[in-house]
Design an enzyme around this catalytic site. Structure first.
Site, PDB file in Angstrom:
ATOM      1  N   SER A   1      31.878  46.270  36.011  1.00  0.00           N
ATOM      2  CA  SER A   1      31.686  46.465  37.447  1.00  0.00           C
ATOM      3  C   SER A   1      32.971  46.807  38.199  1.00  0.00           C
ATOM      4  CB  SER A   1      31.061  45.212  38.056  1.00  0.00           C
ATOM      5  OG  SER A   1      31.918  44.112  37.869  1.00  0.00           O
ATOM      6  N   CYS A   2      34.036  47.115  37.496  1.00  0.00           N
ATOM      7  CA  CYS A   2      35.342  47.347  38.107  1.00  0.00           C
ATOM      8  C   CYS A   2      35.506  48.821  38.526  1.00  0.00           C
ATOM      9  CB  CYS A   2      36.423  46.939  37.104  1.00  0.00           C
ATOM     10  SG  CYS A   2      38.092  47.392  37.556  1.00  0.00           S
TER      11      CYS A   2
END
Length: 134
Positions: free
Chosen positions: A9-10
Protein backbone atom coordinates in the site's frame (compact mmCIF):
# COMPACT_ATOMS: atom_id res chain seq x y z
CA UNK A 1 21.49 -5.79 -8.80
CA UNK A 2 19.20 -3.35 -7.05
CA UNK A 3 16.95 -4.64 -4.31
CA UNK A 4 13.75 -2.71 -3.73
CA UNK A 5 12.11 -3.29 -0.34
CA UNK A 6 8.41 -2.38 -0.50
CA UNK A 7 4.96 -2.83 0.98
CA UNK A 8 1.78 -3.20 -1.08
CA UNK A 9 0.00 0.00 0.00
CA UNK A 10 3.03 2.32 -0.14
CA UNK A 11 2.66 5.13 -2.72
CA UNK A 12 6.39 5.94 -2.61
CA UNK A 13 7.15 2.28 -3.27
CA UNK A 14 4.96 2.39 -6.39
CA UNK A 15 6.77 5.54 -7.55
CA UNK A 16 10.17 3.88 -7.08
CA UNK A 17 9.03 0.73 -8.93
CA UNK A 18 7.64 2.83 -11.80
CA UNK A 19 10.83 4.90 -12.02
CA UNK A 20 13.02 1.78 -12.16
CA UNK A 21 10.82 0.26 -14.90
CA UNK A 22 10.74 3.50 -16.92
CA UNK A 23 14.53 3.66 -16.81
CA UNK A 24 14.93 -0.01 -17.72
CA UNK A 25 16.82 -0.78 -14.53
CA UNK A 26 16.75 -4.36 -13.37
CA UNK A 27 15.76 -4.88 -9.76
CA UNK A 28 14.56 -7.49 -7.35
CA UNK A 29 11.51 -6.46 -5.37
CA UNK A 30 11.03 -7.75 -1.84
CA UNK A 31 7.71 -7.14 -0.15
CA UNK A 32 8.73 -6.85 3.51
CA UNK A 33 5.47 -8.46 4.65
CA UNK A 34 5.35 -11.36 2.20
CA UNK A 35 9.09 -11.95 1.63
CA UNK A 36 10.07 -11.72 5.28
CA UNK A 37 13.11 -9.62 6.05
CA UNK A 38 16.08 -11.50 7.42
CA UNK A 39 18.71 -10.47 9.91
CA UNK A 40 21.17 -10.49 7.01
CA UNK A 41 18.94 -8.10 4.99
CA UNK A 42 18.82 -5.66 7.89
CA UNK A 43 22.56 -5.84 8.51
CA UNK A 44 23.26 -5.12 4.82
CA UNK A 45 20.87 -2.16 4.87
CA UNK A 46 22.38 -0.84 8.10
CA UNK A 47 25.92 -1.23 6.75
CA UNK A 48 25.04 1.28 4.00
CA UNK A 49 23.48 3.90 6.29
CA UNK A 50 25.28 6.98 7.50
CA UNK A 51 23.30 7.28 10.74
CA UNK A 52 22.52 3.63 11.45
CA UNK A 53 19.10 2.71 12.75
CA UNK A 54 18.00 6.35 12.89
CA UNK A 55 17.70 6.34 9.08
CA UNK A 56 15.57 3.26 8.68
CA UNK A 57 13.12 3.47 11.59
CA UNK A 58 9.76 5.09 10.96
CA UNK A 59 9.48 7.09 14.16
CA UNK A 60 6.07 8.43 13.13
CA UNK A 61 4.58 4.98 12.56
CA UNK A 62 1.82 3.77 14.84
CA UNK A 63 3.72 0.56 15.57
CA UNK A 64 6.71 2.54 16.84
CA UNK A 65 4.47 4.39 19.27
CA UNK A 66 2.58 1.23 20.25
CA UNK A 67 5.81 -0.63 21.02
CA UNK A 68 7.11 2.33 23.02
CA UNK A 69 10.73 1.65 22.05
CA UNK A 70 13.44 3.63 23.79
CA UNK A 71 16.15 3.81 21.14
CA UNK A 72 18.74 4.69 23.79
CA UNK A 73 18.11 1.55 25.83
CA UNK A 74 17.74 -1.10 23.13
CA UNK A 75 20.67 -3.07 21.74
CA UNK A 76 21.14 -3.48 18.02
CA UNK A 77 20.45 -7.20 18.31
CA UNK A 78 17.19 -6.50 20.17
CA UNK A 79 16.17 -3.84 17.64
CA UNK A 80 16.81 -6.17 14.73
CA UNK A 81 14.62 -8.78 16.42
CA UNK A 82 11.84 -6.20 16.96
CA UNK A 83 12.04 -5.12 13.30
CA UNK A 84 11.90 -8.72 12.11
CA UNK A 85 8.75 -9.19 14.20
CA UNK A 86 7.32 -5.80 13.10
CA UNK A 87 8.57 -4.99 9.59
CA UNK A 88 6.29 -1.95 9.35
CA UNK A 89 8.77 -0.24 11.69
CA UNK A 90 11.07 0.50 8.77
CA UNK A 91 10.69 3.35 6.33
CA UNK A 92 9.92 2.49 2.74
CA UNK A 93 10.85 2.08 0.03
CA UNK A 94 14.43 1.07 0.58
CA UNK A 95 16.62 0.71 -2.50
CA UNK A 96 20.06 -0.81 -2.23
CA UNK A 97 22.77 -2.12 -4.45
CA UNK A 98 26.30 -3.16 -3.54
CA UNK A 99 27.34 0.37 -2.53
CA UNK A 100 24.31 2.68 -2.44
CA UNK A 101 21.25 3.09 -0.28
CA UNK A 102 18.16 5.23 -0.65
CA UNK A 103 15.34 5.36 1.84
CA UNK A 104 12.10 6.83 0.60
CA UNK A 105 11.45 8.07 -2.91
CA UNK A 106 13.13 11.22 -4.14
CA UNK A 107 13.29 11.67 -7.90
CA UNK A 108 16.64 13.47 -7.83
CA UNK A 109 18.33 11.09 -5.40
CA UNK A 110 17.14 7.93 -7.15
CA UNK A 111 19.02 9.00 -10.28
CA UNK A 112 22.24 7.79 -8.66
CA UNK A 113 21.01 4.27 -9.47
CA UNK A 114 21.24 5.06 -13.19
CA UNK A 115 24.26 3.51 -14.88
CA UNK A 116 27.25 5.86 -14.87
CA UNK A 117 27.34 6.27 -18.68
CA UNK A 118 23.72 7.46 -18.70
CA UNK A 119 24.37 9.90 -15.83
CA UNK A 120 27.39 11.29 -17.71
CA UNK A 121 25.32 11.71 -20.87
CA UNK A 122 22.56 13.51 -18.95
CA UNK A 123 25.10 15.78 -17.26
CA UNK A 124 26.61 16.65 -20.64
CA UNK A 125 23.16 17.49 -22.05
CA UNK A 126 22.39 19.65 -19.04
CA UNK A 127 25.70 21.52 -19.36
CA UNK A 128 25.04 22.14 -23.07
CA UNK A 129 21.57 23.44 -22.28
CA UNK A 130 22.98 25.81 -19.65
CA UNK A 131 25.64 27.09 -22.07
CA UNK A 132 23.02 27.69 -24.75
CA UNK A 133 21.05 29.91 -22.35
CA UNK A 134 24.00 32.25 -21.78
Amino acid sequence: MIILYTTPSCASCRKARTWLKENNIEYLEKNIFKDQLTEYDLKVILSLTENGTEEIISFRSQIFHDLNIDMEDISLKELIHVILENPSLIRRPILIDDKRLQIGFNEEDIRRFLPRDIRKLELKKLQEKILMNY
